[in-house]
Write a protein that holds these residues in place. Structure first.
Motif, PDB file in Angstrom:
ATOM      1  N   ASP A 132    -148.055  49.987  -9.916  1.00  0.00           N
ATOM      2  CA  ASP A 132    -149.053  49.392 -11.199  1.00  0.00           C
ATOM      3  C   ASP A 132    -149.926  50.398 -11.262  1.00  0.00           C
ATOM      4  N   CYS A 181    -146.302  55.563 -15.460  1.00  0.00           N
ATOM      5  CA  CYS A 181    -147.203  54.321 -14.763  1.00  0.00           C
ATOM      6  C   CYS A 181    -148.574  54.896 -15.250  1.00  0.00           C
ATOM      7  N   ARG A 214    -150.581  44.636 -15.971  1.00  0.00           N
ATOM      8  CA  ARG A 214    -149.905  43.522 -16.014  1.00  0.00           C
ATOM      9  C   ARG A 214    -150.061  42.724 -17.451  1.00  0.00           C
ATOM     10  N   LYS A 217    -147.669  44.227 -19.800  1.00  0.00           N
ATOM     11  CA  LYS A 217    -146.243  43.797 -19.230  1.00  0.00           C
ATOM     12  C   LYS A 217    -145.760  42.413 -19.935  1.00  0.00           C
TER      13      LYS A 217
END
Ligand SMILES: Nc1ncnc2c1ncn2[C@@H]1O[C@H](COP(=O)(O)OP(=O)(O)O)[C@@H](O)[C@H]1O
Ligand SMILES: Nc1ncnc2c1ncn2[C@H]1C[C@H](O)[C@@H](COP(=O)(O)O)O1
Length: 223
Positions: A132, A181, A214, A217
């Motif tokens: 993450d 990421c 998040r 996504k």
């Protein structure tokens, strides 16, 4: 969710050059989040000391060993459904260490190609969700060399300063090009693992990055 609003299944990876403080921060963050740790095990590595004495002879063996170890860790993280702070990313094995030795000529072209194709095949499995957030630790070369001395692993102390200098330079270039990421950069002179307020501030910053990734996504999930 914990008090920092970081999801219980998050994967936080700590990156940075040797001696910069990854293991120390990994343990400190995991303790506060009640997460598990995935720590690099140096003591039982059968190649590391041999490698520092003869790069050319042991580079390939060591990279294969690290790759196998990281794959097992990654599988463990996957099976547990996240909730880990990970000490060093697999991206550094290939992007820093293996590449540096291939460029220096202490890993042969054939060995480097074999290693890279194995690495790519492994990364393409479901066991490799991207973290993450990758927390990147940076600091001046003298501070880092000082920490290597203080930690006292003789094989590292005996290694030429130019090795650490090269690695330090490569890390700076690597992180500027890293896109796998989101990254959170931390300067090692600007936090204190023993100061709760300092750790809270890092976790607050991690929480923002994780919330953003998040949310992004979610936006890209079909339907
Ligand atoms: N924030 C910090 N302040 C002072 N010393 C630190 C800090 N973080 C780590 N150290 C010390 O620096 C040395 C290297 O830290 P370590 O976490 O083992 O680095 P790495 O895992 O990146 O190789 C150790 O002696 C450790 O106690
Ligand atoms: N992929 C690697 N190749 C060579 N050496 C490596 C690799 N990954 C870690 N190392 C070495 C560097 C240090 O001597 C120890 C532990 O790393 P640290 O950054 O102190 O956690 O292993």
């Amino acid at each position: 969710m914990n008090e920092y609003n970081i999801p219980e299944n998050a994967l936080i990876t700590i990156a940075g050059t040797v001696g910069v403080g990854k293991s120390t921060l990994t343990s400190a963050l995991a303790e506060r989040l009640n997460f598990k740790t995935s720590l690099e095990k140096v003591d039982h590595n059968p190649y590391l000391e041999k490698f520092y004495h003869d790069f050319e002879r042991w580079s390939f063996h060591l990279q294969i060993y690290f790759l196998a170890e990281r794959f097992k860790e990654q599988k463990q993280i996957f099976e547990a459904g996240g909730g880990f702070v990970q000490d060093r990313s697999i991206y550094e094995d290939t992007g820093i260490f293996a590449k540096m030795h291939a460029d220096k000529g202490t890993m042969s072209v054939t060995d480097y190609e074999t290693y890279t194709s194995l690495f790519e095949a492994m990364v393409m499995t479901p066991y490799f969700p991207h973290p993450d957030v990758l927390v990147y630790l940076e600091g001046s070369l003298p501070s880092i060399l000082n920490r290597i001395q203080l930690r006292g692993r003789q094989m590292e102390i005996d290694t030429d300063r130019s090795y650490w200098e090269q690695m330090h330079g490569r890390y700076a270039t690597w992180i500027n090009e890293f896109t796998a990421c989101p990254i959170l950069r931390l300067n090692i002179d600007e936090y204190d693992v023993n100061d709760p307020a300092s750790m809270d501030e890092i976790l607050r910053q991690i929480s923002i990055v994780v919330a953003n990734v998040r949310a992004e996504k979610k936006l890209h999930v079909p339907g």
